[in-house]
Scaffold this active site. Structure first.
Site, short mmCIF file in Angstrom:
data_model
loop_
_atom_site.label_atom_id
_atom_site.label_comp_id
_atom_site.label_asym_id
_atom_site.label_seq_id
_atom_site.Cartn_x
_atom_site.Cartn_y
_atom_site.Cartn_z
CG PHE A 1 -2.22 0.62 1.07
CD1 PHE A 1 -3.37 -0.16 0.98
CD2 PHE A 1 -2.34 2.00 0.97
CE1 PHE A 1 -4.61 0.43 0.81
CE2 PHE A 1 -3.58 2.59 0.79
CZ PHE A 1 -4.73 1.81 0.71
CG PHE B 1 -5.09 -4.09 9.92
CD1 PHE B 1 -5.56 -3.25 10.92
CD2 PHE B 1 -5.48 -5.43 9.93
CE1 PHE B 1 -6.38 -3.74 11.93
CE2 PHE B 1 -6.30 -5.92 10.93
CZ PHE B 1 -6.76 -5.06 11.93
CD GLU B 2 -3.09 -6.58 6.10
OE1 GLU B 2 -2.67 -5.53 5.57
OE2 GLU B 2 -4.28 -6.76 6.41
CB ALA C 1 2.93 5.61 3.76
CB VAL C 2 -1.55 5.05 7.57
CG1 VAL C 2 -3.07 4.92 7.52
CG2 VAL C 2 -0.93 3.70 7.89
CB ALA D 1 -5.52 7.94 0.90
CB THR D 2 -7.82 5.41 4.53
OG1 THR D 2 -8.60 4.48 5.27
CG2 THR D 2 -6.79 6.03 5.43
CG HIS E 1 -10.39 2.05 7.25
ND1 HIS E 1 -10.91 2.16 6.00
CD2 HIS E 1 -9.41 1.14 7.15
CE1 HIS E 1 -10.26 1.36 5.17
NE2 HIS E 1 -9.34 0.73 5.85
N1 INI Z 1 -2.99 0.50 4.46
C1 INI Z 1 -1.88 1.27 4.45
O1 INI Z 1 -0.78 0.76 4.66
N2 INI Z 1 -1.98 2.60 4.26
C2 INI Z 1 -3.18 3.22 4.03
O2 INI Z 1 -3.20 4.47 3.86
C3 INI Z 1 -4.36 2.42 4.00
N3 INI Z 1 -5.63 3.00 3.71
O3 INI Z 1 -5.66 4.10 3.14
O4 INI Z 1 -6.66 2.43 3.97
C4 INI Z 1 -4.23 1.03 4.25
N4 INI Z 1 -5.30 0.23 4.26
C5 INI Z 1 -5.22 -1.20 4.10
C6 INI Z 1 -5.05 -1.93 5.41
O5 INI Z 1 -3.76 -1.71 5.95
C7 INI Z 1 -5.23 -3.43 5.22
O6 INI Z 1 -4.27 -3.91 4.31
C8 INI Z 1 -6.63 -3.79 4.70
O7 INI Z 1 -7.63 -3.23 5.52
C9 INI Z 1 -6.82 -5.33 4.64
O8 INI Z 1 -6.65 -5.92 5.93
#
Ligand code: INI
Length: 156
Positions: free
Chosen positions: A25, A60-61, A83-84, A88-89, A91
């Site tokens: 991501f 999240f992983e 990077a979060v 862009a999200t 959540h």
């Molecule tokens: N994961 C990221 O690493 N960065 C983000 O900005 C992001 N956004 O934007 O949602 C993001 N989402 C995915 C999340 O980490 C999981 O991979 C997904 O929810 C599946 O478990």
């Protein structure tokens, strides 16, 4: 100041086995974090063959994969990179908080140090700034903090 016995880590990565865990991501920024971390570690004596990269889907992983890598006993330390980006999200808060808490938990439970290289920003621009342009490179910072922590832990 009066001199006292001080323990501090030598910034020497020679002989260390380090694994980088990085998200797919936001790979545009994350690839720069990886580049910065690898460059930092090799310039401080790490052998390329002692560095491993593991890709995961998103932030999240990161904790569950860090947990397995820590339990493997194969590595002196881990650099977690991602990077979060809030814009862009919807959540953002959940992903960012769970990733940060999870990584801290894994490090404390396993005793394996983890460099925290997860950008959490409001905008894409801020993330770009912190992945190798005017705001520095969070991958370099995480690798440096990991190296110092590995070496100081060896002395305790
Ligand atoms: N994961 C990221 O690493 N960065 C983000 O900005 C992001 N956004 O934007 O949602 C993001 N989402 C995915 C999340 O980490 C999981 O991979 C997904 O929810 C599946 O478990």
């Amino acid at each position: 100041m009066e001199e006292i016995r001080t323990l501090q880590g030598r910034m020497d990565a020679a002989g260390l086995k380090i694994v980088l865990v990085a998200t797919r991501f936001n790979d545009f920024m994350v690839d720069h974090l990886i580049g910065g971390a690898v460059d930092y570690l090799t310039r401080h004596g790490a052998a390329r063959e002692n560095l491993t990269l593991v890709r995961v889907p998103g932030a999240f992983e990161l904790p569950v994969v860090c947990k397995r890598l820590a339990a493997s006993g194969k590595y002196n330390g881990i650099v977690a990179l991602g990077a979060v980006i809030r814009g862009a999200t919807p959540h953002f808060d959940f992903v960012a908080a769970e990733a940060a808490k999870g990584i801290a938990h894994v490090s404390l439970e396993s005793g394996v140090p983890i460099g925290f290289g997860l950008l959490t920003t409001d905008t894409m621009e801020q993330a770009i700034e912190r992945s190798g342009s005017k705001g520095g490179n969070k991958g370099v910072e995480a690798a440096s903090a990991l190296l110092e922590t590995i070496r100081v832990l060896e002395q305790i």
